[in-house]
Design a protein around this motif. Structure first.
Motif, PDB file in Angstrom:
ATOM      1  N   ASP A   1      11.342  34.089  -0.805  1.00  0.00           N
ATOM      2  CA  ASP A   1      11.825  34.110  -2.184  1.00  0.00           C
ATOM      3  C   ASP A   1      11.243  32.974  -3.013  1.00  0.00           C
ATOM      4  OD1 ASP A   1      13.351  36.316  -1.615  1.00  0.00           O
ATOM      5  OD2 ASP A   1      15.135  35.142  -1.100  1.00  0.00           O
ATOM      6  N   LYS A   2      10.636  32.009  -2.364  1.00  0.00           N
ATOM      7  CA  LYS A   2      10.090  30.852  -3.076  1.00  0.00           C
ATOM      8  C   LYS A   2       8.563  30.884  -3.156  1.00  0.00           C
ATOM      9  CE  LYS A   2      13.972  27.857  -1.845  1.00  0.00           C
ATOM     10  NZ  LYS A   2      14.401  26.598  -1.183  1.00  0.00           N
ATOM     11  N   MET A   3       7.971  32.044  -2.892  1.00  0.00           N
ATOM     12  CA  MET A   3       6.513  32.184  -2.970  1.00  0.00           C
ATOM     13  C   MET A   3       6.102  32.484  -4.407  1.00  0.00           C
ATOM     14  SD  MET A   3       5.179  31.872   0.142  1.00  0.00           S
ATOM     15  CE  MET A   3       3.710  32.864   0.201  1.00  0.00           C
ATOM     16  N   GLU A   4       6.589  31.680  -5.333  1.00  0.00           N
ATOM     17  CA  GLU A   4       6.359  31.946  -6.751  1.00  0.00           C
ATOM     18  C   GLU A   4       5.815  30.710  -7.463  1.00  0.00           C
ATOM     19  OE1 GLU A   4       9.969  35.204  -7.445  1.00  0.00           O
ATOM     20  OE2 GLU A   4      10.149  33.151  -8.216  1.00  0.00           O
ATOM     21  N   ILE A   5       5.003  30.964  -8.470  1.00  0.00           N
ATOM     22  CA  ILE A   5       4.552  29.909  -9.377  1.00  0.00           C
ATOM     23  C   ILE A   5       4.626  30.459 -10.799  1.00  0.00           C
ATOM     24  CG2 ILE A   5       3.006  28.784  -7.716  1.00  0.00           C
ATOM     25  CD1 ILE A   5       0.664  30.198  -9.090  1.00  0.00           C
ATOM     26  N   TRP A   6       4.634  29.562 -11.758  1.00  0.00           N
ATOM     27  CA  TRP A   6       4.629  29.948 -13.166  1.00  0.00           C
ATOM     28  C   TRP A   6       3.200  29.843 -13.687  1.00  0.00           C
ATOM     29  CZ3 TRP A   6       8.951  31.346 -16.183  1.00  0.00           C
ATOM     30  CH2 TRP A   6      10.172  31.296 -15.503  1.00  0.00           C
ATOM     31  N   VAL A   7       2.709  30.930 -14.279  1.00  0.00           N
ATOM     32  CA  VAL A   7       1.323  30.955 -14.758  1.00  0.00           C
ATOM     33  C   VAL A   7       1.290  31.286 -16.250  1.00  0.00           C
ATOM     34  CG1 VAL A   7       0.492  31.679 -12.487  1.00  0.00           C
ATOM     35  CG2 VAL A   7       0.988  33.407 -14.226  1.00  0.00           C
ATOM     36  N   ASN A   8       0.148  30.999 -16.878  1.00  0.00           N
ATOM     37  CA  ASN A   8      -0.001  31.307 -18.302  1.00  0.00           C
ATOM     38  C   ASN A   8      -0.325  32.791 -18.500  1.00  0.00           C
ATOM     39  OD1 ASN A   8      -2.562  31.179 -17.255  1.00  0.00           O
ATOM     40  ND2 ASN A   8      -3.199  29.396 -18.418  1.00  0.00           N
TER      41      ASN A   8
ATOM     42  N   PRO B   1      -5.777  29.312 -14.213  1.00  0.00           N
ATOM     43  CA  PRO B   1      -5.191  28.102 -13.615  1.00  0.00           C
ATOM     44  C   PRO B   1      -5.822  26.818 -14.133  1.00  0.00           C
ATOM     45  CG  PRO B   1      -6.533  29.290 -12.013  1.00  0.00           C
ATOM     46  CD  PRO B   1      -6.389  30.183 -13.192  1.00  0.00           C
ATOM     47  N   GLU B   2      -7.092  26.881 -14.552  1.00  0.00           N
ATOM     48  CA  GLU B   2      -7.739  25.662 -15.051  1.00  0.00           C
ATOM     49  C   GLU B   2      -7.161  25.205 -16.390  1.00  0.00           C
ATOM     50  OE1 GLU B   2      -9.973  28.942 -17.068  1.00  0.00           O
ATOM     51  OE2 GLU B   2      -9.048  28.612 -15.107  1.00  0.00           O
ATOM     52  N   ARG B   3      -6.390  26.093 -17.053  1.00  0.00           N
ATOM     53  CA  ARG B   3      -5.781  25.748 -18.338  1.00  0.00           C
ATOM     54  C   ARG B   3      -4.272  25.531 -18.217  1.00  0.00           C
ATOM     55  NH1 ARG B   3      -9.128  26.771 -22.752  1.00  0.00           N
ATOM     56  NH2 ARG B   3      -7.294  26.777 -24.095  1.00  0.00           N
ATOM     57  N   MET B   4      -3.781  25.561 -17.005  1.00  0.00           N
ATOM     58  CA  MET B   4      -2.349  25.342 -16.784  1.00  0.00           C
ATOM     59  C   MET B   4      -2.087  23.839 -16.670  1.00  0.00           C
ATOM     60  SD  MET B   4      -1.765  28.544 -14.152  1.00  0.00           S
ATOM     61  CE  MET B   4      -0.368  27.780 -13.351  1.00  0.00           C
ATOM     62  N   ARG B   5      -1.963  23.203 -17.826  1.00  0.00           N
ATOM     63  CA  ARG B   5      -1.779  21.750 -17.894  1.00  0.00           C
ATOM     64  C   ARG B   5      -0.588  21.415 -18.783  1.00  0.00           C
ATOM     65  NH1 ARG B   5      -6.706  18.873 -16.679  1.00  0.00           N
ATOM     66  NH2 ARG B   5      -8.455  20.276 -16.260  1.00  0.00           N
ATOM     67  N   GLY B   6      -0.047  20.244 -18.565  1.00  0.00           N
ATOM     68  CA  GLY B   6       1.039  19.779 -19.413  1.00  0.00           C
ATOM     69  C   GLY B   6       0.549  19.508 -20.819  1.00  0.00           C
ATOM     70  N   GLN B   7       1.367  19.853 -21.808  1.00  0.00           N
ATOM     71  CA  GLN B   7       0.950  19.715 -23.200  1.00  0.00           C
ATOM     72  C   GLN B   7       0.720  18.256 -23.583  1.00  0.00           C
ATOM     73  OE1 GLN B   7       3.680  21.489 -25.951  1.00  0.00           O
ATOM     74  NE2 GLN B   7       2.394  21.114 -27.744  1.00  0.00           N
ATOM     75  N   ASP B   8       1.525  17.373 -23.056  1.00  0.00           N
ATOM     76  CA  ASP B   8       1.421  15.955 -23.414  1.00  0.00           C
ATOM     77  C   ASP B   8       0.556  15.171 -22.432  1.00  0.00           C
ATOM     78  OD1 ASP B   8       3.120  16.378 -25.600  1.00  0.00           O
ATOM     79  OD2 ASP B   8       4.897  16.149 -24.314  1.00  0.00           O
ATOM     80  N   SER B   9       0.763  15.401 -21.145  1.00  0.00           N
ATOM     81  CA  SER B   9       0.059  14.605 -20.139  1.00  0.00           C
ATOM     82  C   SER B   9      -1.342  15.123 -19.839  1.00  0.00           C
ATOM     83  CB  SER B   9       0.868  14.578 -18.838  1.00  0.00           C
ATOM     84  OG  SER B   9       0.959  15.884 -18.279  1.00  0.00           O
ATOM     85  N   GLY B  10      -1.539  16.435 -19.932  1.00  0.00           N
ATOM     86  CA  GLY B  10      -2.828  17.012 -19.572  1.00  0.00           C
ATOM     87  C   GLY B  10      -2.993  17.212 -18.080  1.00  0.00           C
TER      88      GLY B  10
ATOM     89  N   ALA C   1      -6.707  23.331  -9.809  1.00  0.00           N
ATOM     90  CA  ALA C   1      -8.124  22.960  -9.842  1.00  0.00           C
ATOM     91  C   ALA C   1      -8.940  23.679  -8.779  1.00  0.00           C
ATOM     92  CB  ALA C   1      -8.262  21.450  -9.659  1.00  0.00           C
ATOM     93  N   MET C   2      -8.266  24.237  -7.774  1.00  0.00           N
ATOM     94  CA  MET C   2      -8.976  24.854  -6.662  1.00  0.00           C
ATOM     95  C   MET C   2      -9.772  26.082  -7.085  1.00  0.00           C
ATOM     96  SD  MET C   2      -8.576  23.131  -3.883  1.00  0.00           S
ATOM     97  CE  MET C   2      -8.973  24.331  -2.612  1.00  0.00           C
ATOM     98  N   ALA C   3      -9.317  26.766  -8.126  1.00  0.00           N
ATOM     99  CA  ALA C   3      -9.987  28.001  -8.539  1.00  0.00           C
ATOM    100  C   ALA C   3     -11.448  27.750  -8.859  1.00  0.00           C
ATOM    101  CB  ALA C   3      -9.272  28.607  -9.744  1.00  0.00           C
ATOM    102  N   TYR C   4     -11.712  26.802  -9.758  1.00  0.00           N
ATOM    103  CA  TYR C   4     -13.109  26.576 -10.111  1.00  0.00           C
ATOM    104  C   TYR C   4     -13.820  25.652  -9.134  1.00  0.00           C
ATOM    105  CZ  TYR C   4     -11.057  22.583 -12.681  1.00  0.00           C
ATOM    106  OH  TYR C   4     -10.354  21.466 -13.052  1.00  0.00           O
ATOM    107  N   GLN C   5     -13.080  24.840  -8.368  1.00  0.00           N
ATOM    108  CA  GLN C   5     -13.728  24.025  -7.333  1.00  0.00           C
ATOM    109  C   GLN C   5     -14.326  24.918  -6.241  1.00  0.00           C
ATOM    110  OE1 GLN C   5     -10.719  21.296  -5.998  1.00  0.00           O
ATOM    111  NE2 GLN C   5     -10.953  19.923  -7.760  1.00  0.00           N
TER     112      GLN C   5
END
Length: 260
Positions: free
Chosen positions: A34-41, A90-99, A107-111
């Motif tokens: 039940d915890k195999m979840e992430i929040w994506v854009n 995933p490369e754009r899933m960043r915090g609005q303030d912290s980045g 980062a693994m997607a494009y790495q």
């Protein structure tokens, strides 16, 4: 959705175990199913209706939409293989303030993609991977040599302007047959092009007629402006009567066709 912060919108996806996506985000997932979840854009405006057999799903949205897939036989970044698809970035899933990335696995997607590109480039540039010539069986190799010789003779004849001998004429047949079988346009294609040319010519004729009609209409308007109200009224009545007569004549002809 806040369009001023397009990257900020998130929705939940459930990741499939033992897939590349699971490997990337494993540290952010729980052991419980039940915890195999992430929040994506949310960037997609289209979705996969039916996944091809070669692909395996990696993630699903709550509504069942496939959010990620890959080809197990064509995914190995170390060997330069990277065939997969994601419905999010995933490369754009960043915090609005912290980045900072939402998850370490973002980062693994494009790495991994860059790793595959480098490995593939090395394979192409490696001395042991230079493409070799195609090998033919004995029959095809004999035919290939015959065609090459035919072209060679034709080239020499053209360059030296010598007359053909009967012996060389027979040797030229192989090249002639090859050219005939591999002509850039078939007869059907040539006929189609001719038809297209005729269509273009007909279109040109139509445009010329259209211009003539426009000129006639312009002249008619000039004449009509100079006519009196009585003259215009008589003309309207005349053409109205002619329209009725034409309709009656057409109806009569259609009835005759149906009876026949």
């Amino acid at each position: 959705m806040n369009y001023e912060n397009y990257d900020g919108h998130r929705h939940v996806v459930k990741i499939v175990e033992n897939t590349p996506l699971h490997k990337w985000f494993k540290d952010s997932l729980g052991d419980d199913d039940d915890k195999m979840e992430i929040w994506v854009n949310s960037y997609h405006h289209q979705g996969v209706k039916k996944l091809a057999q070669r692909f395996v799903p990696m993630a699903f949205a709550n509504d069942g939409l496939i959010e990620g897939f890959y080809d197990p036989d064509a995914y190995n970044p170390e060997e330069g293989k990277f065939i997969m698809g994601l419905q999010f970035h995933p490369e754009r899933m960043r915090g609005q303030d912290s980045g900072d990335f939402d998850y370490p696995g973002c980062a693994m997607a494009y790495q991994e993609f860059v790793k595959a590109v480098i490995a593939y480039e090395k394979k192409l540039n490696g001395s042991g991977n230079i493409p070799r010539g195609v090998k033919f069986n004995h029959e095809l190799e004999t035919k290939r040599k015959s065609i090459v010789r035919s072209f060679s003779i034709a080239k020499n004849m053209c360059s030296t302007e010598r007359c053909r001998t009967s012996e060389k004429e027979s040797e030229l047949e192989a090249g002639a047959e090859f050219l005939e079988a591999n002509r850039s346009l078939s007869l059907q294609q040539e006929n189609r092009l001719k038809q297209m040319g005729a269509t273009v010519r007909n279109a040109s004729t139509y445009m010329n007629r259209l211009k003539m009609n426009e000129e006639r209409e312009r002249m008619a308007r000039v004449i009509l402006v100079k006519m009196s109200i009585e003259q215009l009224s008589d003309m309207v009545g005349f053409y109205h009567k002619m329209g009725q007569l034409c309709s009656e004549a057409l109806d009569k002809k259609f009835n005759e066709m149906e009876l026949a």
